[in-house]
Design an enzyme around this catalytic site. Structure first.
Site, short mmCIF file in Angstrom:
data_model
loop_
_atom_site.label_atom_id
_atom_site.label_comp_id
_atom_site.label_asym_id
_atom_site.label_seq_id
_atom_site.Cartn_x
_atom_site.Cartn_y
_atom_site.Cartn_z
N HIS A 1 5.18 -0.76 -8.07
CA HIS A 1 3.81 -1.10 -7.67
C HIS A 1 3.05 -1.67 -8.88
O HIS A 1 2.81 -0.97 -9.85
CB HIS A 1 3.13 0.17 -7.16
CG HIS A 1 1.81 -0.05 -6.50
ND1 HIS A 1 0.92 0.96 -6.30
CD2 HIS A 1 1.21 -1.17 -6.01
CE1 HIS A 1 -0.16 0.50 -5.71
NE2 HIS A 1 -0.01 -0.80 -5.52
N GLU B 1 6.35 -5.30 -6.89
CA GLU B 1 5.16 -5.87 -6.25
C GLU B 1 4.18 -6.28 -7.32
O GLU B 1 3.97 -5.56 -8.31
CB GLU B 1 4.52 -4.81 -5.34
CG GLU B 1 3.35 -5.29 -4.52
CD GLU B 1 1.97 -4.98 -5.08
OE1 GLU B 1 0.98 -5.39 -4.47
OE2 GLU B 1 1.87 -4.31 -6.14
N ASP C 1 0.14 -8.47 -7.79
CA ASP C 1 -1.06 -9.01 -7.13
C ASP C 1 -1.39 -10.35 -7.75
O ASP C 1 -1.49 -10.46 -8.98
CB ASP C 1 -2.24 -8.06 -7.34
CG ASP C 1 -1.95 -6.67 -6.83
OD1 ASP C 1 -1.67 -6.53 -5.63
OD2 ASP C 1 -1.97 -5.72 -7.66
N HIS D 1 -5.32 -7.58 -9.98
CA HIS D 1 -5.56 -6.84 -8.74
C HIS D 1 -6.98 -7.05 -8.23
O HIS D 1 -7.19 -7.34 -7.06
CB HIS D 1 -5.30 -5.35 -8.98
CG HIS D 1 -5.53 -4.52 -7.75
ND1 HIS D 1 -6.78 -4.02 -7.41
CD2 HIS D 1 -4.70 -4.10 -6.77
CE1 HIS D 1 -6.69 -3.35 -6.29
NE2 HIS D 1 -5.43 -3.38 -5.87
N GLU E 1 1.79 -10.19 -3.57
CA GLU E 1 0.64 -9.92 -2.70
C GLU E 1 -0.45 -10.95 -2.98
O GLU E 1 -0.89 -11.11 -4.13
CB GLU E 1 0.09 -8.50 -2.93
CG GLU E 1 -1.02 -8.22 -1.93
CD GLU E 1 -1.77 -6.92 -2.14
OE1 GLU E 1 -1.26 -6.00 -2.82
OE2 GLU E 1 -2.90 -6.84 -1.62
O1 G3P Z 1 1.27 -3.88 -1.22
C1 G3P Z 1 1.10 -2.56 -1.52
C2 G3P Z 1 -0.08 -2.34 -2.41
O2 G3P Z 1 -0.01 -3.16 -3.52
C3 G3P Z 1 -1.37 -2.59 -1.72
O3 G3P Z 1 -2.46 -2.08 -2.38
O4 G3P Z 1 -4.51 -2.24 -3.67
O5 G3P Z 1 -2.40 -1.66 -4.81
O6 G3P Z 1 -2.78 -3.98 -4.02
P1 G3P Z 1 -3.05 -2.52 -3.79
MG MG Z 2 -0.94 -4.94 -4.44
#
Ligand code: G3P
Ligand code: MG
Length: 251
Positions: free
Chosen positions: A15, A42, A44, A57, A117
């Site tokens: 994450h 993952e 952002d 993020h 993402e």
């Molecule tokens: O995609 C899972 C997660 O990344 C979504 O939440 O706020 O951490 O981007 P966030």
């Molecule tokens: Mg995310």
């Protein structure tokens, strides 16, 4: 236009890299995730003023760098000068906000795969999708899937890149319920969905699985071994992990 239609998801997805071990969404965090054995990470992504897809993020630079204001108001050359490690280490670092291209190169060189993402970006969501598509469209050395909480971003990346693997994310049921999620996924040919851990139940997971949609689960806090076991036992395919050390080799 090279990504394929099928994808095998691992149980654990890093994450924002491994956000509890390193400053999130940095080269260091993604390198560490790969180093400790995660195969999928993952990140952002949103664009800067000069349309460079970068890892961040939040809408603003304030929380994770020593800059301030909206990222979309700055060119990347100025964003790159900021310290993206100080908020984590509580001292000055040389860690910077990377471009998506930096991370793609890192993953290609280290057999890493990516979940990109698409983050909301103050009315630049379509441009985000367009630029992310441009940077990823010819990548075939690694697997990539795209995700977003934002409907505009999902519709745009689906239109631009229909042969990609995509995932709609839901944080609550205020705007969309599970039936909406399933029909959006079927209509847009989304193979995966992502849910906040607080939304899931045995019945909900069963209902989504009936439609042959893969399910990922994320949480605001690191998901520990006992929660991970519970989540997998009801049929969830993958979880996003902030610190996977206790989970590695267990699934
Ligand atoms: O995609 C899972 C997660 O990344 C979504 O939440 O706020 O951490 O981007 P966030
Ligand atoms: Mg995310």
């Amino acid at each position: 236009m090279t990504q394929k239609k099928t994808l095998k998801l691992p149980k654990l997805i890093g994450h924002r890299g491994v956000k509890d071990l390193c400053p999130e969404n940095t080269l260091e965090s993604i390198a560490r995730a790969l180093d400790i054995g995660l195969s999928f990470i993952e990140i952002d992504v949103k664009i800067s003023r000069d349309k460079q897809p970068i890892l961040l993020h939040d809408d603003t630079l304030d929380r994770t760098t020593n800059g301030s204001g909206l990222a979309i108001d700055y060119d990347y050359e100025d964003i790159k000068k900021l310290d993206a490690g100080k908020f984590f280490y509580k001292k000055n670092t040389n860690i910077f906000v990377p471009k998506l291209e930096d991370i793609l190169n890192l993953c290609i060189n280290n057999n890493g795969n990516l979940n990109i993402e698409l983050k909301p970006n103050k009315n630049f969501e379509k441009e985000n999708a367009h630029q992310i598509y441009e940077v990823t469209k010819n990548i075939n050395q690694i697997d990539i899937f795209f995700s977003s909480f934002d409907m505009i971003s999902i519709l745009e990346i689906s239109k631009l890149y229909p042969q990609s693997i995509r995932s709609f994310l839901l944080d609550d049921f205020k705007e969309y319920n599970i039936d909406d999620l399933i029909s959006i996924s079927i209509n847009q040919d989304l193979k995966i969905c992502g849910l906040n851990i607080d939304l899931i139940s045995t019945d909900i997971i069963k209902k989504i699985k009936k439609s042959n949609i893969l399910i990922t689960v994320y949480s605001d806090k690191n998901i520990n071994l006992s929660s991970a076991n519970d989540i997998f036992s009801i049929g969830v395919d993958s979880i996003f992990v902030d610190n996977p050390i206790d989970l590695l080799g267990k699934f």
